[in-house]
Design a protein around this motif. Structure first.
Motif, PDB file in Angstrom:
ATOM      1  N   UNK A 257       0.833  -1.210   0.000  1.00 40.37           N
ATOM      2  CA  UNK A 257       0.000   0.000   0.000  1.00 40.37           C
ATOM      3  C   UNK A 257       0.863   1.253   0.000  1.00 40.37           C
ATOM      4  N   UNK A 258       2.052   1.201   0.598  1.00 39.30           N
ATOM      5  CA  UNK A 258       2.953   2.353   0.568  1.00 39.30           C
ATOM      6  C   UNK A 258       3.423   2.645  -0.851  1.00 39.30           C
ATOM      7  N   UNK A 259       3.438   1.606  -1.705  1.00 41.07           N
ATOM      8  CA  UNK A 259       3.847   1.781  -3.101  1.00 41.07           C
ATOM      9  C   UNK A 259       2.704   2.275  -3.973  1.00 41.07           C
ATOM     10  N   UNK A 260       1.532   2.502  -3.368  1.00 45.09           N
ATOM     11  CA  UNK A 260       0.412   3.063  -4.106  1.00 45.09           C
ATOM     12  C   UNK A 260      -0.536   2.038  -4.695  1.00 45.09           C
ATOM     13  N   UNK A 261      -0.377   0.773  -4.340  1.00 44.82           N
ATOM     14  CA  UNK A 261      -1.282  -0.262  -4.843  1.00 44.82           C
ATOM     15  C   UNK A 261      -2.333  -0.574  -3.777  1.00 44.82           C
ATOM     16  N   UNK A 262      -3.461  -1.106  -4.233  1.00 47.92           N
ATOM     17  CA  UNK A 262      -4.492  -1.589  -3.325  1.00 47.92           C
ATOM     18  C   UNK A 262      -4.232  -3.062  -3.018  1.00 47.92           C
ATOM     19  N   UNK A 263      -4.773  -3.514  -1.915  1.00 44.63           N
ATOM     20  CA  UNK A 263      -4.624  -4.911  -1.508  1.00 44.63           C
ATOM     21  C   UNK A 263      -5.997  -5.512  -1.262  1.00 44.63           C
ATOM     22  N   UNK A 264      -6.193  -6.689  -1.791  1.00 47.55           N
ATOM     23  CA  UNK A 264      -7.372  -7.488  -1.435  1.00 47.55           C
ATOM     24  C   UNK A 264      -6.889  -8.677  -0.627  1.00 47.55           C
ATOM     25  N   UNK A 265      -7.344  -8.782   0.607  1.00 45.10           N
ATOM     26  CA  UNK A 265      -6.975  -9.916   1.441  1.00 45.10           C
ATOM     27  C   UNK A 265      -7.830 -11.118   1.070  1.00 45.10           C
ATOM     28  N   UNK A 266      -7.198 -12.288   1.036  1.00 43.60           N
ATOM     29  CA  UNK A 266      -7.845 -13.515   0.603  1.00 43.60           C
ATOM     30  C   UNK A 266      -7.652 -14.595   1.665  1.00 43.60           C
ATOM     31  N   UNK A 267      -8.635 -15.453   1.811  1.00 43.72           N
ATOM     32  CA  UNK A 267      -8.514 -16.571   2.742  1.00 43.72           C
ATOM     33  C   UNK A 267      -8.978 -17.850   2.048  1.00 43.72           C
ATOM     34  N   UNK A 268      -8.621 -18.994   2.651  1.00 44.15           N
ATOM     35  CA  UNK A 268      -9.034 -20.273   2.087  1.00 44.15           C
ATOM     36  C   UNK A 268      -9.717 -21.169   3.093  1.00 44.15           C
ATOM     37  N   UNK A 269      -9.926 -20.630   4.288  1.00 47.55           N
ATOM     38  CA  UNK A 269     -10.567 -21.403   5.358  1.00 47.55           C
ATOM     39  C   UNK A 269     -11.182 -20.410   6.326  1.00 47.55           C
ATOM     40  N   UNK A 276      -7.089 -12.304   8.998  1.00 50.23           N
ATOM     41  CA  UNK A 276      -7.173 -11.294   7.945  1.00 50.23           C
ATOM     42  C   UNK A 276      -7.757  -9.983   8.485  1.00 50.23           C
ATOM     43  N   UNK A 277      -8.760 -10.077   9.325  1.00 48.09           N
ATOM     44  CA  UNK A 277      -9.368  -8.874   9.892  1.00 48.09           C
ATOM     45  C   UNK A 277      -8.377  -8.122  10.778  1.00 48.09           C
ATOM     46  N   UNK A 278      -7.628  -8.865  11.577  1.00 49.20           N
ATOM     47  CA  UNK A 278      -6.617  -8.234  12.435  1.00 49.20           C
ATOM     48  C   UNK A 278      -5.519  -7.587  11.607  1.00 49.20           C
ATOM     49  N   UNK A 279      -5.116  -8.251  10.538  1.00 45.54           N
ATOM     50  CA  UNK A 279      -4.067  -7.716   9.667  1.00 45.54           C
ATOM     51  C   UNK A 279      -4.514  -6.407   9.020  1.00 45.54           C
ATOM     52  N   UNK A 280      -5.712  -6.393   8.499  1.00 51.55           N
ATOM     53  CA  UNK A 280      -6.222  -5.173   7.864  1.00 51.55           C
ATOM     54  C   UNK A 280      -6.261  -4.022   8.863  1.00 51.55           C
ATOM     55  N   UNK A 281      -6.773  -4.297  10.059  1.00 50.14           N
ATOM     56  CA  UNK A 281      -6.865  -3.247  11.075  1.00 50.14           C
ATOM     57  C   UNK A 281      -5.486  -2.731  11.476  1.00 50.14           C
ATOM     58  N   UNK A 282      -4.513  -3.650  11.604  1.00 52.49           N
ATOM     59  CA  UNK A 282      -3.173  -3.249  12.037  1.00 52.49           C
ATOM     60  C   UNK A 282      -2.505  -2.342  11.004  1.00 52.49           C
ATOM     61  N   UNK A 283      -2.617  -2.700   9.729  1.00 52.48           N
ATOM     62  CA  UNK A 283      -1.966  -1.902   8.687  1.00 52.48           C
ATOM     63  C   UNK A 283      -2.646  -0.544   8.546  1.00 52.48           C
TER      64      UNK A 283
END
Length: 416
Positions: A257-269, A276-283
């Motif tokens: 995200x610092x490089x100006x790109x968007x991120x979509x978090x993905x899960x498989x279980x 994933x929710x904790x990671x998004x909140x932390x960043x």
């Protein structure tokens, strides 16, 4: 026919495994094989013994019963008492489960373990869990004359002796064995299984439909999140393993995200969702200037829904095997942060092994450079990935005839 009695079907196929429990890859394997059976054997009733029977019934429309009697218990607060209660519950549970599995198995002419990493030891699993249930299934099938088929499964040679014995004997007793790659077949051989007549069958997920890939960039990178605590042999250091992994992933997503790109978090279980929710909140908390849409997370529940998310991404970085596989199937340039040999084998098959990383020694600088290289090659890689996926899909369709032959030749049985 005697009044008051229903006609009993002479043939019935049962699906068996950790299905309906929140793992999208496992359920995708069931979905793919179930579609094949409905197409090629429409008159044969199909049901399931699953870890999540309600989900299986509602989502796939087949009857299902619970795989395990033991659902765990509440904690008493006393470590010694909890250990004693757990030991008692496990001891009782293995006996009850063996009886329940035998009772279920005898009702079927064919019992199928559909794909999955069922015979692997790459994640944490106790001998009395999946290994025991597979062994009970195999013994029951042999006793009652049921044909047991393990179809396109993943396998690894576990370090734990009891797990190795249970899995090896279950494989030896199977009427049909096929593996999703050569290394899985080799691992089965190392467990004492004669695999000289066994075939390699591409992963069942290759049979699932894939959405078309748009011819434009989105500016978004997909990052797969996994509840990673190491393998069973690493259980003692599980918490430290998880902390290191989550710190590395937070650093990596922050760089994107610092490089100006968007991120979509993905899960498989489903168990990955809180991570994933904790990671998004932390960043986002560490970067209050970012728009909340700089990191998006919309949990899904099937591989089809997952593929609808990833198909428009510029690249995917993921760890769960089917997250990696389905991104590649969609023609999305992908980096595998793997936790087993199966990731390396998969990436080699698609001709992109240079974009493989090991989760246990994850270096964020290396991963960041790898992503830059992947994005630079994206336009060239996508057609290559789609061609390989097409070849694997056709190979799967051609070789599933071995399963059809087993079902057609299975001895017809009546429920007693």
């Amino acid at each position: 026919m005697t009044a008051g009695h229903e006609p009993v079907p002479t043939q019935r196929v049962g699906m068996f495994g950790k299905l309906g429990a929140g793992n999208y890859g496992n359920d995708g394997s069931l979905e793919a094989l179930l579609a094949h059976l409905r197409s090629h054997h429409p008159a044969v009733p199909v049901d399931c013994m699953a870890a999540g029977p309600t989900v299986v019934e509602e989502r796939y429309g087949i009857p299902a019963v619970d795989l395990s009697w033991d659902r765990g218990g509440s904690k008493s607060g006393s470590r010694l008492l909890d250990r004693g209660l757990t030991a008692l519950r496990v001891g009782v549970g293995v006996g009850i489960d063996a009886w329940r599995i035998a009772r279920w198995t005898r009702r079927h002419s064919v019992a199928i373990v559909p794909g999955m990493g069922t015979f692997e030891s790459t994640m944490q699993v106790r001998p009395w869990q999946t290994p025991w249930s597979l062994f009970a299934l195999a013994v029951s099938a042999r006793v009652f004359g049921t044909s047991m088929a393990v179809v396109s499964v993943g396998a690894s040679n576990p370090p734990d002796q009891l797990t190795r014995v249970l899995l090896g004997r279950a494989l030896r007793l199977a009427s049909h064995r096929s593996f999703r790659d050569d290394q899985s077949r080799t691992a089965a051989s190392e467990m004492g299984v004669d695999t000289s007549h066994d075939v390699v069958l591409p992963d069942l997920a290759f049979a699932l439909p894939t959405p078309p890939r748009p011819g434009r960039t989105s500016g978004t990178v997909g990052v797969g999140v996994i509840a990673w605590y190491g393998a069973e042999s690493e259980r003692a250091g599980a918490d430290a393993i998880n902390v290191r992994y989550r710190a590395a992933l937070e650093d990596f997503v922050g760089r994107i995200v610092d490089a100006g790109r968007r991120v979509r978090l993905l899960v498989g279980d489903d168990i990955d969702v809180p991570i994933a929710m904790d990671l998004r909140e932390a960043v986002l908390t560490g970067r209050p200037w970012l728009d909340v849409d700089a990191i998006v997370f919309d949990p899904v529940s099937t591989l089809g829904e997952y593929m609808s998310q990833v198909v428009e991404l510029d690249a995917v970085v993921a760890s769960r095997f089917h997250n990696v596989l389905c991104a590649l199937m969609c023609g999305v340039p992908t980096i595998a942060v793997g936790y087993g040999a199966k990731h390396r084998v998969l990436m080699e098959r698609f001709g992109v092994s240079r974009f493989s990383h090991e989760i246990r020694s994850l270096n964020v600088d290396d991963l960041d450079r790898s992503l830059d290289g992947l994005l630079a090659e994206g336009d060239r890689l996508s057609p290559q990935l789609l061609d390989v996926a097409s070849d694997e899909r056709q190979a799967l369709v051609d070789r599933l005839s071995t399963v059809d032959d087993l079902i057609s030749s299975a001895r017809c049985r009546r429920r007693g």
